[in-house]
Design an enzyme around this catalytic site. Structure first.
Site, PDB file in Angstrom:
ATOM      1  N   ASP A   9      13.115  28.272   3.422  1.00 32.68           N
ATOM      2  CA  ASP A   9      13.467  27.623   4.679  1.00 32.68           C
ATOM      3  C   ASP A   9      12.870  26.212   4.619  1.00 32.68           C
ATOM      4  OD1 ASP A   9      14.188  27.306   7.452  1.00 32.68           O
ATOM      5  OD2 ASP A   9      12.090  27.673   7.949  1.00 32.68           O
ATOM      6  N   LYS A 145      20.753  32.282  11.924  1.00 34.27           N
ATOM      7  CA  LYS A 145      19.687  33.283  11.803  1.00 34.27           C
ATOM      8  C   LYS A 145      19.427  33.841  13.206  1.00 34.27           C
ATOM      9  CE  LYS A 145      17.428  30.386   8.298  1.00 34.27           C
ATOM     10  NZ  LYS A 145      16.294  29.510   7.996  1.00 34.27           N
TER      11      LYS A 145
HETATM   12  C1  BG6 Z   1      15.851  25.093  12.068  1.00 37.71           C
HETATM   13  C2  BG6 Z   1      14.725  24.823  13.040  1.00 37.71           C
HETATM   14  O1  BG6 Z   1      15.403  24.953  10.761  1.00 37.71           O
HETATM   15  O2  BG6 Z   1      16.931  24.205  12.306  1.00 37.71           O
HETATM   16  C3  BG6 Z   1      15.227  24.894  14.474  1.00 37.71           C
HETATM   17  O3  BG6 Z   1      13.691  25.760  12.836  1.00 37.71           O
HETATM   18  C4  BG6 Z   1      16.401  23.943  14.634  1.00 37.71           C
HETATM   19  O4  BG6 Z   1      14.173  24.564  15.341  1.00 37.71           O
HETATM   20  C5  BG6 Z   1      17.486  24.265  13.609  1.00 37.71           C
HETATM   21  O5  BG6 Z   1      16.939  24.044  15.947  1.00 37.71           O
HETATM   22  C6  BG6 Z   1      18.663  23.296  13.694  1.00 37.71           C
HETATM   23  O6  BG6 Z   1      18.234  22.045  13.270  1.00 37.71           O
HETATM   24  P1  BG6 Z   1      19.014  20.685  13.445  1.00 37.71           P
HETATM   25  O7  BG6 Z   1      18.214  19.715  12.637  1.00 37.71           O
HETATM   26  O8  BG6 Z   1      20.384  20.887  12.901  1.00 37.71           O
HETATM   27  O9  BG6 Z   1      19.033  20.389  14.913  1.00 37.71           O
HETATM   28 MG    MG Z   2      11.642  27.260   9.877  1.00 37.88          MG
END
Ligand code: BG6
Ligand code: MG
Length: 218
Positions: A9, A145
């Site tokens: 991740d 997820k």
């Molecule tokens: C995940 C984070 O990796 O990505 C979340 O843990 C986040 O908090 C999600 O909402 C989506 O991310 P982004 O950068 O597309 O807004």
């Molecule tokens: Mg994470």
């Protein structure tokens, strides 16, 4: 030779962007009269942008028009990008590079499995893009997820069976996704939060090369 798939991740595992997501979401929530706690924030980790906003609105008992929903997601991301644009390699979390290099030297298959649509620019910022054979991010999945889709796509691209994959995750939703995918789940964070993972470590400094080798040899 044993070859396993190691899927990382991004947010909260490789870099501590979780704190920037928290700041940006809380700013946004406060601007529409909603507040939430650090405990509630745990439920936002690993969760897609859309799902995160849905949860925040539910906490505040708020319903809004779709146009406003889109605008709020856009505003949150703009705010978040201001933090991201200042990032560099000094923000890579302790011992992440040592673990990546150990696995690369051992000819292991390495992928990124992130819900974020900002994953590539972040990896570029911290100069880690070249370490990953495959990248699966928020642009590649249809189900967020805890659905295992992101990790199953990663395993497929790496050409490794899901049972031979190991996932590093800091979120409750991500550990659940790895478990459902039949992968070995390694929680990065606190045992209280990530007790459902196969193994939990505070951070990568606690993960020895011997432990990594034992995963490879399994
Ligand atoms: C995940 C984070 O990796 O990505 C979340 O843990 C986040 O908090 C999600 O909402 C989506 O991310 P982004 O950068 O597309 O807004
Ligand atoms: Mg994470």
């Amino acid at each position: 030779m044993n070859k396993k798939g190691f899927i990382f991740d991004l947010d909260g595992v490789i870099v501590d962007t979780a704190k920037y997501h928290f700041l940006a979401w809380r700013n946004l929530a406060n601007s529409i009269g909603i507040d939430f706690t650090h405990e509630q924030n745990e439920q936002l980790k690993g969760v897609s942008r859309i799902k995160s906003l849905e949860k925040i609105l539910a906490w505040g008992n708020k319903t809004i028009l779709d146009t406003e929903f889109q605008q709020l997601m856009h505003d949150k991301n703009e705010d978040y990008l201001q933090y991201i644009n200042k990032m560099d390699a000094s923000e890579i979390l302790p011992d992440v590079s040592r673990v990546l290099d150990f696995l690369i030297e051992g000819n292991q298959a390495i992928a990124l499995g992130s819900a974020s649509k900002n994953a590539r620019p972040i990896l570029e910022k911290v100069d880690l893009l070249s370490k990953f054979e495959e990248i699966v991010d928020g642009n590649d999945v249809t189900k967020a997820k805890p659905d295992p889709e992101v990790f199953l796509i990663g395993a497929k691209l790496l050409n490794i069976n899901p049972e031979d994959c190991i996932v590093f995750e800091d979120s409750v939703a991500g550990i659940e996704a790895a478990n459902v995918a039949n992968m070995i789940s390694i929680g990065i964070g606190s045992k209280n939060v990530l007790g459902h993972a196969n193994h939990v470590f505070k951070d990568f400094t606690e993960i020895s090369n011997e432990f990594l080798q034992s995963l490879i040899d399994k």
